[in-house]
Structures are given as structure tokens and as C-alpha cells.
Enzyme design. Sequence first.
Site, PDB file in Angstrom:
ATOM      1  CG  ASP A 135      -8.414  49.819 -35.500  1.00 15.73           C
ATOM      2  OD1 ASP A 135      -8.272  48.949 -34.631  1.00 15.73           O
ATOM      3  OD2 ASP A 135      -7.845  49.773 -36.612  1.00 15.73           O
ATOM      4  NE  ARG A 153      -5.853  47.153 -30.650  1.00 16.59           N
ATOM      5  CZ  ARG A 153      -6.347  47.295 -31.887  1.00 16.59           C
ATOM      6  NH1 ARG A 153      -6.544  48.496 -32.400  1.00 16.59           N
ATOM      7  NH2 ARG A 153      -6.653  46.238 -32.593  1.00 16.59           N
TER       8      ARG A 153
END
Length: 301
Positions: free
Chosen positions: A125, A175
Site C-alpha cells: 500500500d 494498483r
Amino acid sequence: MAIFNKMISSLVPFFPKILTYQFAKKYVAGTTKETALKAIKKLNESGYLVTLDILGEHTKDRDVAADITAQYVELYREIDSRSLSCNISLKPTHIGSEISTDTYNENLQKIITISEDTNNFVRIDMESSKHTDFTINSFLEQRKNNLQIGPVFQAYLYRTYDDVTALDPENLNFRLCKGIYKESDDVCINDRLKINENYLKILRYAFEKNIFVGIATHDTTLLESIYALIDELHVSSDSFEFQVLYGVPMHGWNQKNLDNGYKVRVYVPFGEDWYKYSIRRLKENPDIAGYIIKNLFSRNT
Ligand SMILES: Cc1cc2nc3c(=O)[nH]c(=O)nc-3n(C[C@H](O)[C@H](O)[C@H](O)COP(=O)(O)OP(=O)(O)OC[C@H]3O[C@@H](n4cnc5c(N)ncnc54)[C@H](O)[C@@H]3O)c2cc1C
């Protein structure tokens, strides 16, 4: 509305914890490994892929970082033994990046090893902009030896297009999201339409270079433009997946994506840290307060 949300978010820490949980439980798959694994199984049975996150960040204690790492290792084993379609998303500061680079590398290596052993994937992340350089550099180091690892890029940062285009596109998997942290105007685009434009610019580049993208958004206007881009560039459905957060209402869009043969991955957070996480998210982005109120009012309807 923004002022109202700010007011509510400043009051939420004074709500009884039980009331806050009424909001949080919709977005969090419980507090234990078992509740999370159960939620994953259910999502898999409905056709969704999952990425699992243990809630928490900014770990200051080496033992705690080691414990979180051990929990991730155990999760990979459980995912494998239960044949679940699920990878892991983790935050660098949760497993020790703020303690020392060595601590982080040591913990990440354990996670990468079990991920490789179980033929899985690690998603790193992206946290606030003060961690961006560290996170990208550490990803580049890891990538030399392991391709089953991928970063996250945030379309709201001015720097992101350059960061993405600087990477070797071969076997890249990232992502793309808008970005959740409160950032200053000198690093962050502040106009919602311009963020979407940047999102589409980065996505177009990725599609043209055959980079696999996790398209993380709930913004249906943006999704319409993304479908148009997919059509325009004849992008194969193997080159991307849609990604959404657990519990965020998508009003049929997730099912529509599945029906169209697209992959949809649900980001499932769980763990004891749900309370701190919810409060911190609110402070970082007071707009989420609007969702709490909406959720509290729509719960019984
Ligand atoms: C799978 C996934 C992974 C992510 N990983 C990261 C990351 O690593 N780093 C990072 O900075 N950010 C991450 N984010 C958060 C992201 O950056 C955005 O802040 C968030 O997704 C909201 O932006 P949006 O694109 O959904 O559009 P928005 O325009 O903000 O939202 C569109 C609509 O979605 C709904 N919605 C959005 N968020 C919520 C919510 N939490 N609860 C209820 N409804 C909501 C609202 O109805 C809103 O109108 C991730 C998001 C997703 C979906």
C-alpha cells in the site's frame, strides 16, 4: 457539506466506541483471523478476488512489527491451505519502516518468502507522501529478485505520472487509486476533475505499455471513462482488475463488472486496530464523516 463533515469528524472520537463500531463493522471483516477468512470465503464464493489487510500503521516497537509480520506469514499459510483467491496488502509503516530500514527489510523478506512459497502476491500500500520515495525505492530493490510484488500509485500526487513512467514496464503490476491522505497543495492536485484526468492519463499509459493495473475506485463517473478507455484501446480483461473497499456500496457496479467478465478484487481490512484506524481515517479525510452519518441513518432502512 465539507464544514459539516469536518464538524462531525471532530466529534466522532467522543462517540461511544460501540456506536463507532456500528459504522466500522460494515467496512471491517471483524477483529480476528477467523472472521476475516470467513469473509474471504464468502466473497470468493460470490466471484470476487480478495486482498487482505491487517489494520494498523506507524508501528514504533520492533516486537510489535515482528508480531504483525508473523501474522501475515500465518495468513499466507491459511490462504493456501484453504485454497482462497486472496493476496495480501500491507503498509510499510505497519511492519517497521519507521523503526529502521533493516527492520522493514527483514520483515518484508519473511513475507515475500512465504508469498513465493505459496505462489501468492504482496501488494505494498502507499501511505502519505512523506513515505513515497522510501516505498518506491524499497519496491525497486525487492523487484530485482521477485516479480510477485507490486506497489500502489496515487493519482492525486503531481509526481505520480513521472514515478510510473520511470519504472520498467516489463512484468509491472500496480494498483492505481486517487489517494486518501491529507496532503499539501504543493504535492497534491486539489481539484477532483483534475485528479480524475491524471488517473486516466496514468491508466492510459499503463494500458499502452501492457502493465497490469488494479483499478481501485468507487467513482462511477471515473469508471464510465475507464470503460471507454478499455474499449478504445481494446484492452484485454487479463490486463487489469477492478478493486473496491469492503463494504462500500457500489449499487450493482461490482456485479456488472463480474457479468462483463472483468475481475473484481475486494480490499478486506480486519483486526483489533479497527477503532484507531477508523478515527485516524476520519482525521485524515473528514469527508468520510459523511459516510458515517449516511450509514447510521440508512442502517435500518
Ligand atoms: C482497493 C483500494 C485500495 C486502496 N489503497 C490505497 C492506498 O494504498 N493508498 C491510498 O492513499 N489510498 C488507497 N485507497 C483509497 C483511495 O485512494 C481513495 O481515497 C478512495 O478509494 C476514494 O476514492 P474513489 O476513487 O473511490 O472516489 P471518490 O470520488 O472519493 O468516491 C466515489 C464514491 O465512492 C464512495 N466511497 C468512497 N470511499 C468510501 C468509503 N470509505 N466509505 C463509503 N463510501 C465510499 C462514495 O459514495 C463516493 O461518492 C484505496 C482504495 C481502494 C478502493
